[in-house]
Motif scaffolding. Structure first.
Motif, PDB file in Angstrom:
ATOM      1  N   SER A  29      39.871 -24.554   8.287  1.00  0.00           N
ATOM      2  CA  SER A  29      38.520 -24.012   8.114  1.00  0.00           C
ATOM      3  C   SER A  29      38.261 -23.660   6.663  1.00  0.00           C
ATOM      4  N   ILE A  30      37.038 -23.961   6.241  1.00  0.00           N
ATOM      5  CA  ILE A  30      36.540 -23.584   4.920  1.00  0.00           C
ATOM      6  C   ILE A  30      35.528 -22.465   5.099  1.00  0.00           C
ATOM      7  N   VAL A  31      35.700 -21.405   4.320  1.00  0.00           N
ATOM      8  CA  VAL A  31      34.774 -20.274   4.359  1.00  0.00           C
ATOM      9  C   VAL A  31      34.085 -20.211   3.000  1.00  0.00           C
ATOM     10  N   PRO A  32      32.864 -20.755   2.881  1.00  0.00           N
ATOM     11  CA  PRO A  32      32.170 -20.781   1.590  1.00  0.00           C
ATOM     12  C   PRO A  32      31.482 -19.455   1.288  1.00  0.00           C
ATOM     13  N   ASP A  33      32.298 -18.423   1.129  1.00  0.00           N
ATOM     14  CA  ASP A  33      31.781 -17.067   0.918  1.00  0.00           C
ATOM     15  C   ASP A  33      32.584 -16.365  -0.168  1.00  0.00           C
ATOM     16  N   THR A  34      33.105 -17.170  -1.108  1.00  0.00           N
ATOM     17  CA  THR A  34      33.909 -16.632  -2.210  1.00  0.00           C
ATOM     18  C   THR A  34      33.487 -17.360  -3.492  1.00  0.00           C
ATOM     19  N   ASN A  35      34.269 -17.221  -4.532  1.00  0.00           N
ATOM     20  CA  ASN A  35      34.049 -17.971  -5.767  1.00  0.00           C
ATOM     21  C   ASN A  35      34.895 -19.237  -5.756  1.00  0.00           C
ATOM     22  N   PHE A  36      34.441 -20.292  -6.408  1.00  0.00           N
ATOM     23  CA  PHE A  36      35.318 -21.426  -6.683  1.00  0.00           C
ATOM     24  C   PHE A  36      36.349 -20.992  -7.709  1.00  0.00           C
ATOM     25  N   PRO A  37      37.564 -21.582  -7.776  1.00  0.00           N
ATOM     26  CA  PRO A  37      38.041 -22.650  -6.906  1.00  0.00           C
ATOM     27  C   PRO A  37      38.493 -22.133  -5.545  1.00  0.00           C
ATOM     28  N   VAL A  38      39.791 -22.118  -5.257  1.00  0.00           N
ATOM     29  CA  VAL A  38      40.292 -21.765  -3.925  1.00  0.00           C
ATOM     30  C   VAL A  38      40.778 -20.325  -3.904  1.00  0.00           C
ATOM     31  N   CYS A  39      40.289 -19.569  -2.944  1.00  0.00           N
ATOM     32  CA  CYS A  39      40.784 -18.208  -2.715  1.00  0.00           C
ATOM     33  C   CYS A  39      41.892 -18.285  -1.666  1.00  0.00           C
ATOM     34  N   HIS A  40      43.133 -18.120  -2.099  1.00  0.00           N
ATOM     35  CA  HIS A  40      44.259 -18.272  -1.173  1.00  0.00           C
ATOM     36  C   HIS A  40      44.756 -16.925  -0.628  1.00  0.00           C
ATOM     37  N   GLY A  41      44.040 -15.849  -0.941  1.00  0.00           N
ATOM     38  CA  GLY A  41      44.414 -14.545  -0.401  1.00  0.00           C
ATOM     39  C   GLY A  41      43.272 -13.561  -0.498  1.00  0.00           C
ATOM     40  N   GLU A  42      43.246 -12.612   0.400  1.00  0.00           N
ATOM     41  CA  GLU A  42      42.240 -11.548   0.394  1.00  0.00           C
ATOM     42  C   GLU A  42      42.943 -10.197   0.518  1.00  0.00           C
ATOM     43  N   LYS A  43      42.565  -9.281  -0.325  1.00  0.00           N
ATOM     44  CA  LYS A  43      43.118  -7.937  -0.238  1.00  0.00           C
ATOM     45  C   LYS A  43      42.844  -7.312   1.125  1.00  0.00           C
ATOM     46  N   GLY A  44      43.659  -6.338   1.487  1.00  0.00           N
ATOM     47  CA  GLY A  44      43.361  -5.555   2.674  1.00  0.00           C
ATOM     48  C   GLY A  44      42.100  -4.740   2.460  1.00  0.00           C
ATOM     49  N   ILE A  45      41.374  -4.497   3.531  1.00  0.00           N
ATOM     50  CA  ILE A  45      40.149  -3.700   3.459  1.00  0.00           C
ATOM     51  C   ILE A  45      40.320  -2.469   4.338  1.00  0.00           C
ATOM     52  N   LEU A  46      40.230  -1.327   3.705  1.00  0.00           N
ATOM     53  CA  LEU A  46      40.409  -0.051   4.397  1.00  0.00           C
ATOM     54  C   LEU A  46      39.163   0.800   4.213  1.00  0.00           C
ATOM     55  N   GLU A  47      38.593   1.254   5.312  1.00  0.00           N
ATOM     56  CA  GLU A  47      37.501   2.219   5.258  1.00  0.00           C
ATOM     57  C   GLU A  47      38.030   3.576   5.729  1.00  0.00           C
ATOM     58  N   VAL A  48      37.764   4.584   4.943  1.00  0.00           N
ATOM     59  CA  VAL A  48      38.187   5.950   5.275  1.00  0.00           C
ATOM     60  C   VAL A  48      36.964   6.849   5.284  1.00  0.00           C
ATOM     61  N   ASN A  49      36.790   7.593   6.360  1.00  0.00           N
ATOM     62  CA  ASN A  49      35.686   8.548   6.478  1.00  0.00           C
ATOM     63  C   ASN A  49      36.223   9.971   6.388  1.00  0.00           C
ATOM     64  N   ALA A  50      35.534  10.797   5.635  1.00  0.00           N
ATOM     65  CA  ALA A  50      35.954  12.189   5.467  1.00  0.00           C
ATOM     66  C   ALA A  50      34.727  13.091   5.513  1.00  0.00           C
ATOM     67  N   LYS A  51      34.965  14.374   5.778  1.00  0.00           N
ATOM     68  CA  LYS A  51      33.861  15.337   5.759  1.00  0.00           C
ATOM     69  C   LYS A  51      34.355  16.674   5.246  1.00  0.00           C
ATOM     70  N   SER A  52      33.424  17.431   4.692  1.00  0.00           N
ATOM     71  CA  SER A  52      33.757  18.766   4.197  1.00  0.00           C
ATOM     72  C   SER A  52      33.865  19.729   5.371  1.00  0.00           C
ATOM     73  N   LYS A  53      34.759  20.694   5.247  1.00  0.00           N
ATOM     74  CA  LYS A  53      34.820  21.763   6.252  1.00  0.00           C
ATOM     75  C   LYS A  53      33.795  22.851   5.943  1.00  0.00           C
ATOM     76  N   ALA A  54      33.620  23.112   4.656  1.00  0.00           N
ATOM     77  CA  ALA A  54      32.631  24.114   4.248  1.00  0.00           C
ATOM     78  C   ALA A  54      31.219  23.562   4.440  1.00  0.00           C
ATOM     79  N   GLU A  55      30.255  24.474   4.578  1.00  0.00           N
ATOM     80  CA  GLU A  55      28.866  24.090   4.788  1.00  0.00           C
ATOM     81  C   GLU A  55      28.029  24.412   3.560  1.00  0.00           C
ATOM     82  N   LEU A  56      27.052  23.574   3.306  1.00  0.00           N
ATOM     83  CA  LEU A  56      26.139  23.765   2.191  1.00  0.00           C
ATOM     84  C   LEU A  56      25.203  24.943   2.448  1.00  0.00           C
TER      85      LEU A  56
END
Length: 468
Positions: free
Chosen positions: A174-201
């Protein structure tokens, strides 16, 4: 190069150039931002409508087309069990502010087509249709079936490709045309982290910034109840990066930053960090000052240094870390971080470091989502074949690379990213305009039609390899 094939491609482009551009214009008109929809439109009506449009075009060109419950669509040419996949997506990121034209009306300007999604990634969907149409109308031999995937939620969690993986056989390549030329042979890991304050505004009524996790936010705002002395202080300190409004009931401060994709944040200006940095120095409650200082410290960096996660490796370079979203809920600040980490590391170590950081600052990590890296060796025969084609057709360096962006490749087998984005700041547009995820997203039509030639040659070469 095969001169007969090259002549066929040049003729096809010459005869179909306007048709291809008009096909893309037709897709751009849909504001297809993926969102939670109903059962029959799981990613929202606009994504359903643009999928209908793409599948109707596929049928118009004579291809088998299938709507898979509006999670994704498939269009195919050929009758072989061996398939070459082309994976595109029809959903887009929000338009954001600062456009010189209507983002959902594609506009021709010199050699550019401008509109949200022209590059990322509706342009690839249209190229996929015309790759298939080329083989169909020119009777160019092909032993494999071309299978074109139309995704509807790539920008928001890739739930679409997960349905595909569960329901469909995997293509041989499969070809995924969603990167830059030339060939992307690897993709970094993607991590989403959600945080919140305990104190209130206390004094801040609302704080909000960002449109999507994977975009450096170009705007953020906070609201105070009206206070004449506070308004005077704000006006005395305000710079051209901020706007202030008041209606004698509330005061609203807006920070104007510069957006870039979360995988390439250097050179951007994070409006959340800008706003927190401005507000922390105002005469407000100590709790609010502390929270704004903590928010500024956590977000005013693109490589995770505050959390001690600023690492790198040889294949993929530095980790990147941006705060893409912030909002107040019940007087607490909720923030989202989008992290792209090197292919030789693990996301769990970064979650541990961030959890420790936030605990020490009286915040808490509420949840996270980790997508492991994808990585293929440089010496894979198909990687090498596409690199060779790219060099032969462009005379440019074709060293394969690893990127920070996330595409469907990480969910597939035997898949690589290959074009069609440029990945460079566009000199023909103001800074912060013209690129992927930026206002005035622009497609260089000269490069676009060159890409069509590259992809057709690539399909021919991959067809030979998988049918040996």
């Amino acid at each position: 190069m095969n001169k007969e094939l090259e002549q066929k491609i040049d003729t096809y482009v010459k005869e179909n150039r306007e048709t291809i551009i008009n096909d893309l214009k037709d897709l751009i008109k849909y504001p297809s931002i993926s969102q939670k929809g109903k059962d029959n439109t799981p990613f929202g009506k606009d994504c359903a409508d643009v999928l209908d449009e793409a599948l109707n075009k596929a049928r118009h060109y004579g291809f088998n087309a299938k709507n898979c419950d509006y999670h994704y669509g498939l269009a195919e040419y050929g009758a072989s069990n061996k398939k070459i996949g082309i994976f595109s997506h029809l959903d887009v990121v929000p338009a954001g502010k600062g456009w010189q034209t209507d983002p959902f009306t594609a506009v021709l300007k010199d050699k550019y087509l401008i509109g949200r999604g022209v590059v990322d990634n509706k342009g690839a969907a249209v190229l996929g249709l015309h790759i298939m149409n080329f083989f169909k109308t020119t009777d160019t031999p092909l032993n494999s079936t071309i299978s074109l995937f139309f995704g509807c939620s790539e920008e928001k969690g890739m739930e679409d490709i997960r349905y595909f993986v569960e329901e469909q056989p995997m293509p041989e390549f499969s070809i995924v045309p969603d990167t830059n030329f030339p060939v992307c042979h690897g993709e970094k890991g993607i991590l989403e982290v959600n945080a919140k304050s305990k104190a209130e505004l206390n004094d801040i009524v609302e704080f909000k910034g960002g449109l999507a996790s994977n975009m450096v936010p170009d705007t953020a705002y906070c609201v105070f109840n009206f206070n004449e002395s506070l308004l005077k202080e704000i006006n005395d300190k305000i710079t051209s990066d901020f706007n202030v409004e008041n209606d004698n009931t509330t005061i609203k401060i807006t920070a104007n930053g510069m957006s870039k994709h979360a995988s390439q944040p250097d050179g951007s200006k994070n409006a959340i960090a800008m706003l927190a940095g401005f507000v922390k120095d105002l005469s407000i409650s100590e709790t609010d000052k502390t929270l704004m200082t903590e928010l500024f410290n956590a977000t005013n960096n693109n490589h995770g240094e505050p959390f001690g996660i600023d690492v790198s490796d040889e294949p993929s370079g530095k980790l990147t870390c941006i705060c893409g979203l912030a909002k107040t809920v019940n007087k607490q600040i909720h923030i989202n971080f989008n992290i792209r980490y090197p292919v030789t590391t693990k996301g769990e170590t970064f979650v541990e470091s961030m959890t420790k950081y936030f605990v020490n600052n009286n915040w808490e990590v509420t949840d996270f989502d980790d997508s492991a890296p994808a990585y293929l060796p440089k010496d894979d025969p198909k990687v090498q074949a596409l690199c060779e084609i790219y060099t032969e057709l462009t005379n440019k360096d074709a060293t394969p690379y690893v990127m920070g962006g996330g595409t469907y490749s990480r969910c597939l087998k035997n898949a690589i990213g290959f074009g069609m984005e440029s990945g460079l700041d566009n000199p023909d547009f103001p800074i912060g305009h013209g690129g992927v995820h930026q206002p005035d997203e622009a497609l260089d039509l000269d490069e676009y039609f060159d890409a069509l030639k590259i992809y057709i040659y690539s399909v021919v070469r991959i067809d030979e390899i998988i049918n040996k």
